[in-house]
Design an enzyme around this catalytic site. Structure first.
Site, PDB file in Angstrom:
ATOM      1  N   LYS A 174     -54.120 -19.717   7.120  1.00  0.00           N
ATOM      2  CA  LYS A 174     -52.950 -19.971   6.263  1.00  0.00           C
ATOM      3  C   LYS A 174     -51.756 -19.905   7.215  1.00  0.00           C
ATOM      4  CE  LYS A 174     -49.550 -18.985   3.991  1.00  0.00           C
ATOM      5  NZ  LYS A 174     -48.328 -19.703   4.384  1.00  0.00           N
ATOM      6  N   GLU A 249     -50.711  -7.010  12.291  1.00  0.00           N
ATOM      7  CA  GLU A 249     -49.742  -7.027  13.397  1.00  0.00           C
ATOM      8  C   GLU A 249     -48.390  -7.274  12.759  1.00  0.00           C
ATOM      9  OE1 GLU A 249     -50.711  -6.309  16.331  1.00  0.00           O
ATOM     10  OE2 GLU A 249     -52.853  -6.640  16.191  1.00  0.00           O
ATOM     11  N   CYS A 283     -41.751 -10.189  17.845  1.00  0.00           N
ATOM     12  CA  CYS A 283     -41.977  -8.868  17.243  1.00  0.00           C
ATOM     13  C   CYS A 283     -41.676  -7.749  18.245  1.00  0.00           C
ATOM     14  CB  CYS A 283     -43.405  -8.752  16.752  1.00  0.00           C
ATOM     15  SG  CYS A 283     -44.609  -9.228  17.998  1.00  0.00           S
ATOM     16  N   GLU A 384     -35.560  -4.541  11.331  1.00  0.00           N
ATOM     17  CA  GLU A 384     -35.917  -5.627  12.251  1.00  0.00           C
ATOM     18  C   GLU A 384     -35.056  -6.856  11.953  1.00  0.00           C
ATOM     19  OE1 GLU A 384     -39.777  -7.565  11.843  1.00  0.00           O
ATOM     20  OE2 GLU A 384     -39.949  -7.531  14.013  1.00  0.00           O
TER      21      GLU A 384
HETATM   22  P1  NDP Z   1     -44.035 -13.215   6.723  1.00  0.00           P
HETATM   23  O1  NDP Z   1     -44.720 -11.941   6.456  1.00  0.00           O
HETATM   24  O2  NDP Z   1     -42.986 -13.655   5.796  1.00  0.00           O
HETATM   25  O3  NDP Z   1     -45.078 -14.424   6.810  1.00  0.00           O
HETATM   26  C1  NDP Z   1     -46.217 -14.375   7.608  1.00  0.00           C
HETATM   27  C2  NDP Z   1     -47.305 -15.168   6.952  1.00  0.00           C
HETATM   28  O4  NDP Z   1     -47.682 -14.522   5.751  1.00  0.00           O
HETATM   29  C3  NDP Z   1     -46.878 -16.576   6.564  1.00  0.00           C
HETATM   30  O5  NDP Z   1     -47.951 -17.453   6.724  1.00  0.00           O
HETATM   31  C4  NDP Z   1     -46.528 -16.402   5.090  1.00  0.00           C
HETATM   32  O6  NDP Z   1     -46.562 -17.576   4.341  1.00  0.00           O
HETATM   33  C5  NDP Z   1     -47.594 -15.429   4.661  1.00  0.00           C
HETATM   34  N1  NDP Z   1     -47.274 -14.680   3.445  1.00  0.00           N
HETATM   35  C6  NDP Z   1     -46.051 -14.433   2.910  1.00  0.00           C
HETATM   36  N2  NDP Z   1     -46.184 -13.703   1.782  1.00  0.00           N
HETATM   37  C7  NDP Z   1     -47.508 -13.487   1.605  1.00  0.00           C
HETATM   38  C8  NDP Z   1     -48.269 -12.801   0.612  1.00  0.00           C
HETATM   39  N3  NDP Z   1     -47.698 -12.190  -0.432  1.00  0.00           N
HETATM   40  N4  NDP Z   1     -49.608 -12.763   0.745  1.00  0.00           N
HETATM   41  C9  NDP Z   1     -50.226 -13.372   1.791  1.00  0.00           C
HETATM   42  N5  NDP Z   1     -49.549 -14.064   2.748  1.00  0.00           N
HETATM   43  C10 NDP Z   1     -48.207 -14.106   2.661  1.00  0.00           C
HETATM   44  O7  NDP Z   1     -43.510 -13.096   8.198  1.00  0.00           O
HETATM   45  P2  NDP Z   1     -42.735 -14.184   9.037  1.00  0.00           P
HETATM   46  O8  NDP Z   1     -43.455 -15.475   9.038  1.00  0.00           O
HETATM   47  O9  NDP Z   1     -41.343 -14.151   8.575  1.00  0.00           O
HETATM   48  O10 NDP Z   1     -42.919 -13.625  10.511  1.00  0.00           O
HETATM   49  C11 NDP Z   1     -42.053 -12.782  11.071  1.00  0.00           C
HETATM   50  C12 NDP Z   1     -42.617 -11.387  11.078  1.00  0.00           C
HETATM   51  O11 NDP Z   1     -43.843 -11.359  11.826  1.00  0.00           O
HETATM   52  C13 NDP Z   1     -41.719 -10.424  11.771  1.00  0.00           C
HETATM   53  O12 NDP Z   1     -41.560  -9.269  11.000  1.00  0.00           O
HETATM   54  C14 NDP Z   1     -42.433 -10.082  13.066  1.00  0.00           C
HETATM   55  O13 NDP Z   1     -42.124  -8.880  13.611  1.00  0.00           O
HETATM   56  C15 NDP Z   1     -43.850 -10.236  12.696  1.00  0.00           C
HETATM   57  N6  NDP Z   1     -44.652 -10.526  13.865  1.00  0.00           N
HETATM   58  C16 NDP Z   1     -45.451  -9.525  14.370  1.00  0.00           C
HETATM   59  C17 NDP Z   1     -46.170  -9.704  15.515  1.00  0.00           C
HETATM   60  C18 NDP Z   1     -47.034  -8.619  16.059  1.00  0.00           C
HETATM   61  O14 NDP Z   1     -47.883  -8.896  16.903  1.00  0.00           O
HETATM   62  N7  NDP Z   1     -46.899  -7.392  15.623  1.00  0.00           N
HETATM   63  C19 NDP Z   1     -46.135 -10.972  16.245  1.00  0.00           C
HETATM   64  C20 NDP Z   1     -45.275 -11.965  15.631  1.00  0.00           C
HETATM   65  C21 NDP Z   1     -44.582 -11.722  14.480  1.00  0.00           C
HETATM   66  P3  NDP Z   1     -45.206 -18.418   4.088  1.00  0.00           P
HETATM   67  O15 NDP Z   1     -44.776 -18.896   5.398  1.00  0.00           O
HETATM   68  O16 NDP Z   1     -45.655 -19.479   3.170  1.00  0.00           O
HETATM   69  O17 NDP Z   1     -44.220 -17.476   3.471  1.00  0.00           O
END
Ligand code: NDP
Length: 493
Positions: A174, A249, A283, A384
């Site tokens: 996804k 993550e 992140c 963040e």
């Molecule tokens: P989100 O949590 O908004 O989205 C991540 C993914 O989850 C997307 O594909 C999103 O879909 C999906 N998603 C959103 N809501 C749900 C739900 N209720 N149930 C299941 N899936 C869902 O994060 P971001 O895309 O905004 O990414 C940024 C974040 O990722 C930051 O907080 C960052 O720190 C973290 N990150 C962490 C890393 C690590 O290794 N620790 C590495 C990179 C990023 P959709 O796009 O359709 O909303």
């Protein structure tokens, strides 16, 4: 007219059952770049059925056979380097200089790494007694769901897909709605490389519907998730209904500590890289800077001077090093943090505004922004931001630096800049984070584990440790006595 992408299910491009689409916006121009399928739970179910059907044959191959598919995929990626780089730049805004020279080659290298690492996996024999043989074997989990974020559209999926595929799982990805195209292309390439139909599926659409349907699906054995901490918490809750393991993550609020006597030039250069690479949408980005009082003025000046040189603009220009933020609402959110920092009394040292040039005017740009005179109590120093905005704090002792660094709900990464490596190592042991760098920030290798603690999540990506995340360890016991009565049966007599 904008190109239209379907979902990729069972080795075929398909429209969403509803026929609906969603727009993918180029963040450098604000224009529609493509249309992607807006799938829903019915499409997720279709993908799960395709994966369930494909999983046994994929698991039944030797690890060597699966490894060869990954190696071929790595070659296909490099043969299409420019195409993939342009696609990622268009949907995400990352400069082409970075997508060409970093994201795409690294994605290819990581598939190579997983192809090799899995072939060295072992089980154990356990010498529990002479009358039996006891051993562990590693099995694929079956069908796994991989939910990925937008900040590195290619790499974030490869980290999970490489490990899950080579260990014999069928995958449903996804991808992020703001940048799903690179993932779709990678799935098609995996098929060309020899992944059978149904082994790699991509279902595009909103996280709240598609993501949640995947998490709740009883035939999905595990969720590998990278994204926001709030989303991670929601996924944990939903996954508990089917007692499904989740790898999380999540976010970070990473400390960058400059100790007395550190090499300030090197620290300032590391600060620019750590804070502003990928426009701060990392992140592990350095965001809270703790500077020893003896170096605070010198470091601030050098950091600001170096950050001022960063060239932002059209991401398709090879000279551009900073692109826009990935989407409009995210840019607005980052700007709210700049406002909050000012209201909380932080002193603006650089940036703080939208760059206003003909190249950047229509895109979602924010200039590199540095605040001085900060404290941990300011909101922007605790939450963040995921953008190019950082704050500097002055400290006096090593104990104070450690306690400031640990004063956060996150635990992803930190860096310590010091000429005294012994001091660095002692401090690294006291900082609660999944990774601590000494005299570097933000360097990640395929061979090194990645993952956080506290509200930054649990589980590991990368390194051989991620192979454990996508396999189940099964214990097998064989009786060697060959007699109808074993000694312990006497306990029941
Ligand atoms: P989100 O949590 O908004 O989205 C991540 C993914 O989850 C997307 O594909 C999103 O879909 C999906 N998603 C959103 N809501 C749900 C739900 N209720 N149930 C299941 N899936 C869902 O994060 P971001 O895309 O905004 O990414 C940024 C974040 O990722 C930051 O907080 C960052 O720190 C973290 N990150 C962490 C890393 C690590 O290794 N620790 C590495 C990179 C990023 P959709 O796009 O359709 O909303």
């Amino acid at each position: 007219m904008a190109e239209r992408y379907g979902a990729y299910i069972g080795g075929k491009w398909v429209n969403a059952e509803s026929g609906e689409t969603m727009e993918v916006i180029n963040p450098a121009t604000g224009q529609v770049a493509a249309l992607a399928a807006r799938c829903g739970p019915a499409d997720v179910d279709k993908a799960v059925r395709a994966a369930v059907e494909a999983a046994p044959a994929w698991a039944g191959k030797t690890v060597g056979e699966r490894s060869k598919v990954l190696l071929k995929l790595s070659q296909i990626i490099m043969a299409n380097q420019e195409h993939l780089a342009r696609l990622e730049t268009m949907e995400h805004g990352s400069p082409i200089r970075k997508t060409m020279n970093f994201d795409v080659p690294l994605a290819a290298e990581q598939f190579e790494y997983f192809a090799g690492a899995a072939r060295a996996m072992t089980g154990e024999t356990l010498p529990v007694g002479p009358w039996c043989a006891s051993m562990t074997i590693r099995e694929p989990l079956g069908v796994v769901g991989l939910i990925t974020p937008w900040n590195f559209p290619a790499l974030m999926v490869v980290w999970k897909l490489g490990a899950a595929l080579v260990t014999g799982n069928a995958c449903i990805i996804k991808p992020p709605s703001v940048a799903p195209l690179t993932t779709l292309k990678l799935a098609e390439m995996a098929a060309v490389a020899g992944a059978p139909a149904g082994v790699v599926n991509v279902v595009t659409g909103p996280g709240e519907t598609v993501g949640e349907a995947l998490v709740k699906h009883p035939d999905v054995a595990k969720i590998g998730f990278t994204g926001d901490t709030m989303t991670g918490k929601r996924i944990m809750k939903l996954a508990s209904e089917t007692v499904k393991p989740v790898g999380l993550e999540l976010g970070g609020k990473n400390a960058f500590i400059v100790m007395e006597g550190a090499d300030v030039d090197s620290a300032a250069a590391g600060a620019v890289w750590g804070a502003f690479f990928n426009s701060g949408q990392v992140c592990a980005a350095a965001s809270r800077f703790y500077i020893h009082e003896s170096l605070y003025d010198e470091f601030s000046k050098k950091f600001v001077l170096a950050a001022r040189q960063l060239r932002y603009g059209d991401p398709l220009d090879m000279g551009t090093v900073m692109g826009p933020l990935a989407y409009r609402a995210h840019r607005d959110r980052v700007e709210d943090y700049i406002k909050a920092a000012k209201e909380d009394g932080a002193k603006l040292l650089l940036g703080g505004e939208r760059p206003d040039t003909p190249e950047t005017r229509n895109g979602f740009y924010v200039a590199p922004t540095i605040f001085g005179d900060c404290t941990n109590r300011m909101r922007f120093m605790q939450e963040e931001i995921f953008g190019p905005v950082v704050g500097l704090v002055c400290f006096k002792t090593a104990d104070e630096a450690v306690s400031l660094a640990n004063d956060t709900r996150y635990g992803l990464s930190a860096s310590i800049w010091t000429k005294d490596v012994r001091q660095g190592l002692v401090m690294a042991g006291r900082i609660k984070a999944g990774t601590v760098w000494i005299n570097e920030h933000l360097i990640i290798f395929c061979e090194t584990p990645w993952g956080g603690c506290k509200e930054s999540g649990w589980g590991k990506d990368l390194s051989t440790m991620v192979l454990d995340e996508y396999t189940m360890t099964k214990h097998i016991y064989i009786d060697l006595i060959g007699q109808p009565e074993r000694p312990w049966h006497g306990l029941l007599k």
